[in-house]
Design a protein around this motif. Structure first.
Motif, PDB file in Angstrom:
ATOM      1  N   GLY A  11      18.281  53.047  19.223  1.00 30.09           N
ATOM      2  CA  GLY A  11      18.802  54.534  19.030  1.00 30.09           C
ATOM      3  C   GLY A  11      18.669  54.699  17.505  1.00 30.09           C
ATOM      4  N   ALA A  12      18.022  56.392  17.394  1.00 31.59           N
ATOM      5  CA  ALA A  12      17.396  56.713  15.841  1.00 31.59           C
ATOM      6  C   ALA A  12      17.722  57.753  15.376  1.00 31.59           C
ATOM      7  N   GLY A  13      19.240  58.372  16.028  1.00 32.36           N
ATOM      8  CA  GLY A  13      20.021  59.296  15.897  1.00 32.36           C
ATOM      9  C   GLY A  13      20.202  58.986  13.968  1.00 32.36           C
ATOM     10  N   PRO A  14      21.525  59.878  13.956  1.00 28.10           N
ATOM     11  CA  PRO A  14      21.846  59.440  12.363  1.00 28.10           C
ATOM     12  C   PRO A  14      22.509  58.172  12.072  1.00 28.10           C
ATOM     13  N   ALA A  15      23.099  57.470  12.766  1.00 30.46           N
ATOM     14  CA  ALA A  15      23.900  56.490  13.217  1.00 30.46           C
ATOM     15  C   ALA A  15      22.643  55.031  13.385  1.00 30.46           C
ATOM     16  N   ASN A  18      22.460  56.981  22.192  1.00 27.21           N
ATOM     17  CA  ASN A  18      23.309  57.807  22.407  1.00 27.21           C
ATOM     18  C   ASN A  18      22.056  58.898  23.334  1.00 27.21           C
ATOM     19  N   VAL A  19      23.275  59.934  24.185  1.00 27.90           N
ATOM     20  CA  VAL A  19      22.343  60.726  24.889  1.00 27.90           C
ATOM     21  C   VAL A  19      23.152  62.432  24.884  1.00 27.90           C
ATOM     22  N   ALA A  20      21.733  63.084  25.778  1.00 22.29           N
ATOM     23  CA  ALA A  20      23.112  64.748  25.576  1.00 22.29           C
ATOM     24  C   ALA A  20      24.356  64.284  26.915  1.00 22.29           C
ATOM     25  N   TYR A  21      25.196  65.129  25.737  1.00 15.17           N
ATOM     26  CA  TYR A  21      26.305  65.479  26.161  1.00 15.17           C
ATOM     27  C   TYR A  21      26.998  65.726  27.550  1.00 15.17           C
ATOM     28  N   GLN A  22      25.846  66.421  28.191  1.00 17.26           N
ATOM     29  CA  GLN A  22      26.364  66.929  29.845  1.00 17.26           C
ATOM     30  C   GLN A  22      25.310  65.345  30.439  1.00 17.26           C
ATOM     31  N   LEU A  23      24.642  64.503  29.691  1.00 14.08           N
ATOM     32  CA  LEU A  23      24.163  63.366  30.817  1.00 14.08           C
ATOM     33  C   LEU A  23      24.750  62.156  30.886  1.00 14.08           C
TER      34      LEU A  23
END
Length: 320
Positions: free
Chosen positions: A13-17, A75-80
């Motif tokens: 996962g390469a989001g901010p975290a 992580n993934v989009a909230y609705q998913l």
């Protein structure tokens, strides 16, 4: 302390975290691979980027090949989330177990559910009634069961709402700092006079890296170092002092689309809106005592975050 080692640490996962964890591990002298679906993004010193889909058993196995420690920051989009996160867990947990790698999981406060203002510690019961909260609790129990049964070595690090450099999609992110710097509206949610914990993304990264270096912490949940809770209004006042102007605050007292939060997001987020209508106070004293690592002070967090957003706005680019 800086550790130099040839063992491979893989961040999923390469989001901010994920990016912050990868950078922190490289700073500590580890060999680091950062995996996400694109394999692209800003260069991070000492970090190899790799393209991979960890939602499939084959993709997860390829992503963690050769790893001594795996950090699950996907992580993934909230609705998913309720549909996709269990599948990712199955693939990542199986891949880490097959590789013989320790698994460090970035977790949320969702399993606790509504606390009615009770301070959250690692001993707080899991009483979630929302779909996402119950899903997270079920995933966490499976992680801990895998550790108890000897299938994999697992540790969980829980964070409150993110804040800090690089954080956009948070209640203290792109809905707040650009408006604070430009004089535009600043969006807040619920009752902003209630105490609310926010965790600096750099403390998240340092905490997860410490767990990755510390096998004696395995088999349990830890709260990552988090500054003492302040009300969101107090945080906004601190921002006002730093930008030298009063903020144009818009407060949503119930979930509805506004600014960066569209209808799809708000529909998915509605069940979690209780986080803004009751105190959200997280205590990280156990981690701080066990590992000798404290949180980032809120003032330091705001200084660094405002500087990051100034640079972002100067580039005219919010896509980072």
């Amino acid at each position: 302390m800086t550790h130099t080692t040839d063992s491979l640490h893989v961040v999923l996962g390469a989001g901010p975290a994920g990016q912050a964890v990868a950078a922190e591990l490289a700073r500590r002298g580890h060999q680091v691979r950062l995996v996400d679906r694109s394999g692209t993004g800003p260069a991070i010193w000492g970090v190899e980027r790799m393209r991979g889909d960890v939602g499939s058993p084959e993709g997860a196995a390829a992503a963690v090949r050769g790893a001594a420690v795996v950090y699950h920051c996907v992580n993934v989009a909230y609705q998913l989330q309720t549909d996709v996160m269990p599948r990712i867990q199955r693939a990542v947990l199986a891949a880490a177990a097959a590789e013989g790698a320790r698994l460090v999981v970035l977790d949320t406060l969702y399993p606790y559910g509504e606390t009615h203002g009770e301070v959250m510690t690692e001993d707080t019961p899991w009483r979630a009634t929302s779909n996402k909260g119950m899903m997270r609790a079920e995933l966490d129990e499976k992680y801990l069961a895998a550790h108890r049964e000897g299938d994999a070595s697992v540790v969980l690090g829980r964070s409150a709402d993110f804040v800090g450099p690089g954080v956009l999609n948070s209640t203290l992110g792109a809905a707040v700092f650009p408006g604070a710097l430009t004089g535009a509206e600043v969006l807040t949610l619920g009752d902003i006079d209630l105490p609310h914990s926010y965790t600096d993304i750099r403390a998240v990264a340092a905490g997860l890296a410490t767990l990755g270096e510390s096998p004696h912490g395995d088999g349990r949940v830890w709260h990552l170092p988090t500054a003492p809770a302040l009300s969101t209004r107090e945080v906004l006042r601190m921002i006002e002092e730093r930008v030298g102007r009063p903020l144009k605050v818009v407060t949503l007292e119930e979930p509805r689309p506004f600014g960066p939060f569209d209808q799809v997001f708000m529909d998915a987020y509605a069940e979690m809106f209780y986080q803004h209508t009751e105190p959200q106070i997280m205590d990280s004293g156990a981690f701080e005592a066990a590992f000798g690592a404290g949180p980032v002070a809120m003032g330091d967090t705001l200084d660094a975050t405002l500087e990051w957003y100034r640079t972002l706005l100067a580039r005219g680019d919010r896509s980072s």
